[in-house]
Design a protein around this motif. Structure first.
Motif, PDB file in Angstrom:
ATOM      1  N   MET A   1       0.992  -1.308   0.042  1.00 34.26           N
ATOM      2  CA  MET A   1      -0.171  -0.134   0.118  1.00 34.26           C
ATOM      3  C   MET A   1       0.890   1.053  -0.034  1.00 34.26           C
ATOM      4  O   MET A   1       0.946   1.881   1.008  1.00 34.26           O
ATOM      5  CB  MET A   1      -0.898   0.137   1.153  1.00 34.26           C
ATOM      6  N   PRO A   2       1.504   1.635  -1.100  1.00 36.46           N
ATOM      7  CA  PRO A   2       2.439   2.822  -1.109  1.00 36.46           C
ATOM      8  C   PRO A   2       1.643   4.160  -1.143  1.00 36.46           C
ATOM      9  O   PRO A   2       0.754   4.126  -1.687  1.00 36.46           O
ATOM     10  CB  PRO A   2       3.215   2.525  -2.283  1.00 36.46           C
ATOM     11  N   LEU A   3       2.132   5.008  -0.533  1.00 36.39           N
ATOM     12  CA  LEU A   3       1.611   6.425  -0.698  1.00 36.39           C
ATOM     13  C   LEU A   3       1.358   6.849  -1.904  1.00 36.39           C
ATOM     14  O   LEU A   3       2.590   6.661  -2.765  1.00 36.39           O
ATOM     15  CB  LEU A   3       2.292   7.354   0.267  1.00 36.39           C
ATOM     16  N   THR A   4       0.631   7.387  -2.508  1.00 34.39           N
ATOM     17  CA  THR A   4       0.490   7.879  -3.849  1.00 34.39           C
ATOM     18  C   THR A   4      -0.670   9.194  -3.923  1.00 34.39           C
ATOM     19  O   THR A   4      -1.560   9.062  -3.263  1.00 34.39           O
ATOM     20  CB  THR A   4      -0.240   6.826  -4.765  1.00 34.39           C
ATOM     21  N   PRO A  30       4.369  -6.459  -0.090  1.00 28.92           N
ATOM     22  CA  PRO A  30       4.564  -6.864   1.145  1.00 28.92           C
ATOM     23  C   PRO A  30       3.142  -7.171   1.999  1.00 28.92           C
ATOM     24  O   PRO A  30       3.040  -8.064   2.661  1.00 28.92           O
ATOM     25  CB  PRO A  30       5.207  -5.606   1.922  1.00 28.92           C
ATOM     26  N   VAL A  31       2.235  -6.347   1.559  1.00 35.88           N
ATOM     27  CA  VAL A  31       0.960  -6.619   2.299  1.00 35.88           C
ATOM     28  C   VAL A  31       0.215  -8.047   1.978  1.00 35.88           C
ATOM     29  O   VAL A  31      -0.185  -8.580   2.546  1.00 35.88           O
ATOM     30  CB  VAL A  31      -0.082  -5.546   1.824  1.00 35.88           C
ATOM     31  N   MET A  32       0.371  -8.329   0.450  1.00 39.21           N
ATOM     32  CA  MET A  32      -0.107  -9.562   0.103  1.00 39.21           C
ATOM     33  C   MET A  32       0.742 -10.734   0.607  1.00 39.21           C
ATOM     34  O   MET A  32       0.284 -11.683   0.725  1.00 39.21           O
ATOM     35  CB  MET A  32      -0.040  -9.509  -1.542  1.00 39.21           C
ATOM     36  N   VAL A 201      -6.965 -14.104  12.273  1.00 37.74           N
ATOM     37  CA  VAL A 201      -5.610 -13.730  12.249  1.00 37.74           C
ATOM     38  C   VAL A 201      -5.324 -12.242  11.471  1.00 37.74           C
ATOM     39  O   VAL A 201      -6.033 -11.890  10.599  1.00 37.74           O
ATOM     40  CB  VAL A 201      -4.732 -14.827  11.380  1.00 37.74           C
ATOM     41  N   GLU A 202      -4.424 -11.668  12.246  1.00 33.71           N
ATOM     42  CA  GLU A 202      -4.547 -10.224  11.906  1.00 33.71           C
ATOM     43  C   GLU A 202      -2.890 -10.115  11.750  1.00 33.71           C
ATOM     44  O   GLU A 202      -1.863  -9.692  12.601  1.00 33.71           O
ATOM     45  CB  GLU A 202      -4.661  -9.292  12.701  1.00 33.71           C
ATOM     46  N   PRO A 203      -2.475 -10.578  10.361  1.00 32.60           N
ATOM     47  CA  PRO A 203      -0.971 -10.508   9.975  1.00 32.60           C
ATOM     48  C   PRO A 203      -0.263  -9.005   9.996  1.00 32.60           C
ATOM     49  O   PRO A 203      -0.974  -8.188   9.452  1.00 32.60           O
ATOM     50  CB  PRO A 203      -0.771 -11.044   8.823  1.00 32.60           C
ATOM     51  N   MET A 204       1.054  -8.995  10.408  1.00 35.30           N
ATOM     52  CA  MET A 204       1.771  -7.934  10.207  1.00 35.30           C
ATOM     53  C   MET A 204       2.822  -7.965   9.180  1.00 35.30           C
ATOM     54  O   MET A 204       3.050  -9.055   8.632  1.00 35.30           O
ATOM     55  CB  MET A 204       2.654  -7.590  11.471  1.00 35.30           C
ATOM     56  N   LEU A 205       3.418  -6.786   8.685  1.00 36.96           N
ATOM     57  CA  LEU A 205       4.171  -6.926   7.589  1.00 36.96           C
ATOM     58  C   LEU A 205       5.659  -7.595   8.137  1.00 36.96           C
ATOM     59  O   LEU A 205       6.059  -7.339   9.587  1.00 36.96           O
ATOM     60  CB  LEU A 205       4.783  -5.229   7.135  1.00 36.96           C
ATOM     61  N   ASP A 206       6.280  -8.228   7.210  1.00 35.46           N
ATOM     62  CA  ASP A 206       7.715  -8.572   7.516  1.00 35.46           C
ATOM     63  C   ASP A 206       8.551  -7.535   7.172  1.00 35.46           C
ATOM     64  O   ASP A 206       8.712  -7.508   5.740  1.00 35.46           O
ATOM     65  CB  ASP A 206       7.872 -10.007   7.087  1.00 35.46           C
ATOM     66  N   PRO A 207       9.536  -6.950   7.947  1.00 35.33           N
ATOM     67  CA  PRO A 207      10.117  -5.920   7.402  1.00 35.33           C
ATOM     68  C   PRO A 207      11.223  -6.189   6.006  1.00 35.33           C
ATOM     69  O   PRO A 207      11.687  -5.642   5.444  1.00 35.33           O
ATOM     70  CB  PRO A 207      11.142  -5.231   8.618  1.00 35.33           C
ATOM     71  N   ALA A 208      11.358  -7.733   6.366  1.00 34.97           N
ATOM     72  CA  ALA A 208      12.341  -8.380   5.252  1.00 34.97           C
ATOM     73  C   ALA A 208      11.760  -8.545   3.620  1.00 34.97           C
ATOM     74  O   ALA A 208      12.311  -8.533   2.868  1.00 34.97           O
ATOM     75  CB  ALA A 208      12.807  -9.691   5.482  1.00 34.97           C
ATOM     76  N   ASP A 209      10.436  -8.293   3.622  1.00 35.97           N
ATOM     77  CA  ASP A 209       9.570  -8.143   2.559  1.00 35.97           C
ATOM     78  C   ASP A 209       9.792  -6.891   1.937  1.00 35.97           C
ATOM     79  O   ASP A 209       9.303  -6.806   0.597  1.00 35.97           O
ATOM     80  CB  ASP A 209       8.274  -8.596   2.711  1.00 35.97           C
ATOM     81  N   ILE A 210      10.008  -5.789   2.592  1.00 35.77           N
ATOM     82  CA  ILE A 210       9.855  -4.295   2.099  1.00 35.77           C
ATOM     83  C   ILE A 210      11.421  -3.865   1.264  1.00 35.77           C
ATOM     84  O   ILE A 210      12.396  -3.970   1.910  1.00 35.77           O
ATOM     85  CB  ILE A 210       9.803  -3.572   3.140  1.00 35.77           C
ATOM     86  N   ARG A 218       5.326   4.442   6.985  1.00 30.76           N
ATOM     87  CA  ARG A 218       6.075   3.556   8.068  1.00 30.76           C
ATOM     88  C   ARG A 218       5.131   3.068   9.132  1.00 30.76           C
ATOM     89  O   ARG A 218       5.503   2.173   9.730  1.00 30.76           O
ATOM     90  CB  ARG A 218       7.259   4.628   8.622  1.00 30.76           C
ATOM     91  N   THR A 219       3.930   3.626   9.230  1.00 36.25           N
ATOM     92  CA  THR A 219       2.781   3.185  10.434  1.00 36.25           C
ATOM     93  C   THR A 219       2.511   1.532   9.909  1.00 36.25           C
ATOM     94  O   THR A 219       2.052   0.935  11.013  1.00 36.25           O
ATOM     95  CB  THR A 219       1.778   4.125  10.165  1.00 36.25           C
ATOM     96  N   ALA A 220       2.796   1.266   8.752  1.00 36.50           N
ATOM     97  CA  ALA A 220       2.093   0.033   8.247  1.00 36.50           C
ATOM     98  C   ALA A 220       3.263  -0.898   9.053  1.00 36.50           C
ATOM     99  O   ALA A 220       2.653  -2.178   9.217  1.00 36.50           O
ATOM    100  CB  ALA A 220       2.558  -0.043   6.820  1.00 36.50           C
TER     101      ALA A 220
END
Length: 235
Positions: A1-4, A30-32, A201-210, A218-220
């Motif tokens: 979900m990049p800012l645009t 990363p979200v997917m 389940v409420e998954p979080m982002l994995d920083p390694a995917d970014i 960055r709030t994501a």
């Protein structure tokens, strides 16, 4: 979900007609990736002999996972003929011993018989509809009594933070219309329909995917990015 900055908002059918050409048959952001890890963690390890419906199949990524887990019959339904063509091209390259079919349709009137599916998957689709209960009623209808429904959507927190289902086509930025459905709405709709909520389940982002050069909110990193439900048809 990049800012645009102010993409053109499109109805889902219009959006995916443009997006299909560049839409991979795998989790490509990363979200997917976070959503898919959660969904696959709930997907049975083997689907041997089972009938699986992917409602809103897009480019066929969950159809491929069902085939890898030895489902006997796999049907994908999508609103977009362009996405179905993309899915067909992806599926044609895999030699699985299963009945595979693609059909055009929507989540309000799935072209599938009552109780056909042992497992129904609906990944990141329901938010494209303004009302929650009608598509859930269709997922209930096409799943056999006792069968499982796996659903995911972008987390309502993301919607509140202004995240968009956005993409680029022909040098322009677009976004697909999306409606946030709160957990309380899911709970009420499932209770009304006879869908038991077994796991959430409420998954979080994995920083390694970014990617290192990514520009994003960055709030994501501090909030869940998807809402994933394991449901059981009880009635």
């Amino acid at each position: 979900m990049p800012l645009t900055p102010h993409p053109t908002m499109l109805a889902p059918a219009e959006a995916y007609a443009l997006w299909a050409a560049s839409y991979p048959a795998h989790a490509h952001n990363p979200v997917m990736q976070a959503e898919e890890r959660a969904m696959l963690g709930l997907l049975p390890a083997t689907l041997h002999g089972q009938a699986v419906l992917d409602a809103g199949c897009g480019s066929g990524r969950y159809m491929l996972h069902a085939l890898q887990r030895r489902a006997a019959r796999v049907t994908g339904v999508d609103l977009s003929p362009e996405m179905l063509e993309h899915a067909r091209a992806e599926l044609d390259g895999h030699g699985y011993d299963a009945e595979v079919e693609l059909r055009q349709g929507n989540l309000l009137e799935l072209p599938v018989a009552d109780g056909w599916a042992d497992l129904t998957v609906c990944g990141l689709v329901i938010g494209h509809l303004e009302q929650l209960e009608p598509p859930l009623a269709e997922l209930h209808r096409v799943t056999r009594p006792g069968g499982m429904v796996l659903c995911s959507d972008v987390h309502p927190i993301g919607h509140a933070l202004g995240w968009l289902r956005d993409f680029k086509a022909d040098g322009q930025r677009y976004a697909a219309r999306h409606t946030a459905h709160l957990y309380g709405q899911w709970h009420a709709a499932c209770a009304a329909l006879g869908l038991q909520i077994e796991r959430v389940v409420e998954p979080m982002l994995d920083p390694a995917d970014i990617p290192a050069d990514a520009h994003f909110d960055r709030t994501a990193l501090a909030v869940p990015v998807a809402l994933v439900f394991q449901l059981r048809r009880t009635l």
